[in-house]
Design a protein around this motif. Structure first.
Motif, mmCIF file in Angstrom:
data_model
loop_
_atom_site.group_PDB
_atom_site.id
_atom_site.type_symbol
_atom_site.label_atom_id
_atom_site.label_comp_id
_atom_site.label_asym_id
_atom_site.label_seq_id
_atom_site.Cartn_x
_atom_site.Cartn_y
_atom_site.Cartn_z
ATOM 1 N N SER A 234 4.241 -1.965 -6.069
ATOM 2 C CA SER A 234 2.849 -1.876 -5.824
ATOM 3 C C SER A 234 2.117 -2.940 -6.404
ATOM 4 O O SER A 234 1.040 -3.387 -5.830
ATOM 5 N N GLY A 235 2.719 -3.784 -7.320
ATOM 6 C CA GLY A 235 1.766 -4.761 -7.882
ATOM 7 C C GLY A 235 2.011 -5.938 -7.151
ATOM 8 O O GLY A 235 1.395 -7.036 -7.322
ATOM 9 N N ARG A 236 2.735 -6.067 -5.937
ATOM 10 C CA ARG A 236 2.899 -7.315 -5.120
ATOM 11 C C ARG A 236 1.652 -7.526 -4.368
ATOM 12 O O ARG A 236 0.849 -6.806 -3.973
ATOM 13 N N PRO A 237 1.297 -8.759 -4.110
ATOM 14 C CA PRO A 237 0.094 -9.051 -3.270
ATOM 15 C C PRO A 237 0.144 -8.285 -2.004
ATOM 16 O O PRO A 237 1.277 -8.441 -1.500
ATOM 17 N N LEU B 50 0.888 -1.329 -0.027
ATOM 18 C CA LEU B 50 0.042 -0.021 0.024
ATOM 19 C C LEU B 50 0.923 1.296 -0.009
ATOM 20 O O LEU B 50 0.633 2.342 -0.595
ATOM 21 N N LYS B 51 1.929 1.278 0.855
ATOM 22 C CA LYS B 51 2.622 2.533 0.717
ATOM 23 C C LYS B 51 3.442 2.677 -0.540
ATOM 24 O O LYS B 51 3.799 3.966 -0.980
ATOM 25 N N TRP B 52 3.675 1.466 -1.262
ATOM 26 C CA TRP B 52 4.329 1.852 -2.472
ATOM 27 C C TRP B 52 3.342 2.210 -3.582
ATOM 28 O O TRP B 52 3.660 3.161 -4.503
ATOM 29 N N VAL B 53 2.042 1.947 -3.347
ATOM 30 C CA VAL B 53 0.823 2.424 -4.111
ATOM 31 C C VAL B 53 0.785 3.976 -4.045
ATOM 32 O O VAL B 53 0.705 4.609 -4.987
ATOM 33 N N TYR B 54 0.869 4.276 -2.893
ATOM 34 C CA TYR B 54 0.793 5.737 -2.561
ATOM 35 C C TYR B 54 1.832 6.336 -3.208
ATOM 36 O O TYR B 54 1.794 7.885 -3.772
ATOM 37 N N LEU B 55 3.013 6.051 -2.652
ATOM 38 C CA LEU B 55 4.304 6.760 -3.393
ATOM 39 C C LEU B 55 4.395 6.765 -4.993
ATOM 40 O O LEU B 55 4.653 7.860 -5.555
ATOM 41 N N THR B 56 3.693 5.639 -5.561
ATOM 42 C CA THR B 56 3.614 5.855 -7.031
ATOM 43 C C THR B 56 2.883 6.885 -7.589
ATOM 44 O O THR B 56 3.016 7.524 -8.434
ATOM 45 N N LEU B 57 1.537 6.616 -7.021
ATOM 46 C CA LEU B 57 0.527 8.024 -7.147
ATOM 47 C C LEU B 57 1.112 9.291 -7.036
ATOM 48 O O LEU B 57 1.125 10.166 -7.899
#
Length: 472
Positions: free
Chosen positions: A463-466, A277-284
């Motif tokens: 971000s794409g990891r489960p 989740l933290k990587w999702v936000y960082l990518t966004l």
């Protein structure tokens, strides 16, 4: 925990825009469209407004107060949604936006206009955040990806419609009527809300809406960061600008530390635990910050390619066109492996487009180079569009506890708004290090942000990891 497959291939556009969910789709997308269109609309109107009511010394603050208000309000989206429910939350935001627009339309002075802009910013930040947060409540998970694409596509619509509409009203000396039109749009949307959105947001255990506190400390830190970086864009001394930008990053870092420890937080607890989740936000955040190069495209289009203002403005819309086209196409993907791969390469696609733009920068550019530059901007926009709907859907689902879903969705807009502010400030620093409007400034701007976008590939892959399995 919802797996990617739950929402990757479910409902289609026909279901999202069909009779059952059309009203909700219009409201969710319309709130973001109001916010985005108003942001670009006002930029086009301000020269006419200043000529009418004065206040040249407050010119830059028209954007500053709007941005700070939107950041502060964005931090309260989750608590407002849990306390009031989707229906009342939207009506509150629309009411505030309507009042702020009415104040702007009737403002006798720039000081009063700033009050209206502050209200618009706060209401817009709430509406834009609700656009993502209510997806989690009003729509089934099978439609989250396409709904996220529809909502975020409104930024592209705002970039296209805002400058054109603002320029039209300004050309005919009717800048006040532009704000009056926003009031009319608010009234139409408000009439639709009661029939389109549910009254309550229930907790997973069925006991009704949860009571969430207002994240006061997080609000103050993010609001302070937005204010500092906004002032950085006004400052004329490069050293002062750089110091203010650094101060903004420090306040954001302090926000992360504080938000992790307080009970009433902006980011969901899963963002601070092992998992994607933290990587999702960082990518966004990285992708959104990189789009801020678009602020200077009209300027360089006029200075280097000698385009008329209207043509330079539409050149800047190339990124928005790519963004919208990329995400509408990407949202239709259904295979999980393909989706993960597309998100992973999206930052590199954006970096490629920005690199093309950097290489085209020449004094006295001709039509061929301008055309290649436009292609680079479209490619840049396509890069963020490829990833955005999937990242938004992942943010809602890659949580350890399903109860965190609304908070995770609401945090998308907070990340987006603060990243835009930091990206805009960074762009200002890069441009101000060179002669403003020069070839060197333009080349460095696109080159620096190409590197920034490329670095986003690291977080995009993670971000794409489960998601991590919830603890028993």
């Amino acid at each position: 925990m919802s797996d990617i497959a739950t929402f990757a291939g479910g409902g289609g556009w026909r279901e999202l825009l069909g009779p059952r969910y059309l009203g909700a789709s219009i409201v969710l997308a319309g709130g973001v469209a109001l916010y985005a269109t108003n942001e670009f609309l006002t930029i086009s109107l301000m020269p006419s407004a200043v000529a009418d009511i004065g206040g040249q010394r407050f010119y830059a603050w028209v954007t500053t107060v709007y941005l700070v208000g939107s950041v502060v309000a964005a931090t309260t989206v989750h608590s407002v949604l849990m306390r009031l429910g989707p229906r009342r939350s939207y009506l509150t935001g629309l009411g505030m936006f309507g009042v702020g627009s009415l104040v702007c339309a009737t403002a006798p002075s720039m000081e009063v206009l700033l009050v209206g802009r502050t209200g618009q910013g706060a209401a817009g930040g709430l509406l834009a955040g609700l656009g993502y947060a209510v997806i989690n409540t009003a729509l089934p998970s099978s439609l989250w990806t396409k709904a996220s694409a529809l909502v975020s596509a409104m930024w592209g619509v705002g970039t296209l419609v805002g400058p054109a509409a603002g320029g039209l009203f300004a050309q005919y000396g009717s800048w006040r009527w532009a704000f009056a039109l926003l009031v009319a749009m608010v009234l139409v949307m408000s009439a639709l809300v009661p029939v389109a959105l549910p009254r309550h947001t229930g907790s997973p255990d069925g006991r009704g809406p949860a009571r969430i506190g207002v994240p006061v400390w997080s609000l103050l830190l993010l609001g302070g960061a937005a204010l500092v970086v906004s002032i950085a864009g006004i400052a004329r001394d490069v050293r002062v600008t750089a110091a203010l930008v650094a101060g903004g990053f420090v306040l954001v870092a302090a926000f992360i530390v504080v938000d992790r420890r307080v009970r009433a937080s902006v980011l969901p607890p899963s963002a601070f635990r092992p998992g994607p989740l933290k990587w999702v936000y960082l990518t966004l955040g990285v992708l959104m910050a990189a789009t801020m190069v678009d602020m200077y495209v009209p300027l360089f289009g006029q200075r280097l390619a000698h385009l008329v203002p209207v043509a330079a403005g539409f050149l800047g819309a190339g990124l928005a066109v790519g963004w919208t086209t990329g995400e509408i196409s990407s949202a239709s993907l259904t295979r999980n492996r393909v989706i993960v791969g597309v998100v992973a390469v999206a930052p590199l696609v954006m970096a490629t487009g920005l690199t093309i733009s950097a290489l085209t920068q020449r004094p006295d550019m001709g039509p061929v180079l301008v055309g290649v530059w436009a292609v680079g901007l479209v490619v840049s926009g396509a890069g963020i569009g490829m990833a955005w709907p999937h990242l938004s859907a992942w943010a809602m689902s890659k949580v350890a506890d399903p109860a965190e879903g609304p908070a995770a969705a609401a945090a998308i807009n907070t990340v987006q708004v603060i990243s835009a502010a930091l990206g805009a400030a960074l762009a200002g620093v890069v441009v101000n290090l060179n002669e403003v409007g020069s070839v060197a400034a333009s080349r460095w701007l696109f080159a620096v942000f190409a590197v920034l976008a490329a670095l986003g590939a690291v977080s995009a892959i993670r971000s794409g990891r489960p998601a991590a399995a919830p603890k028993a």
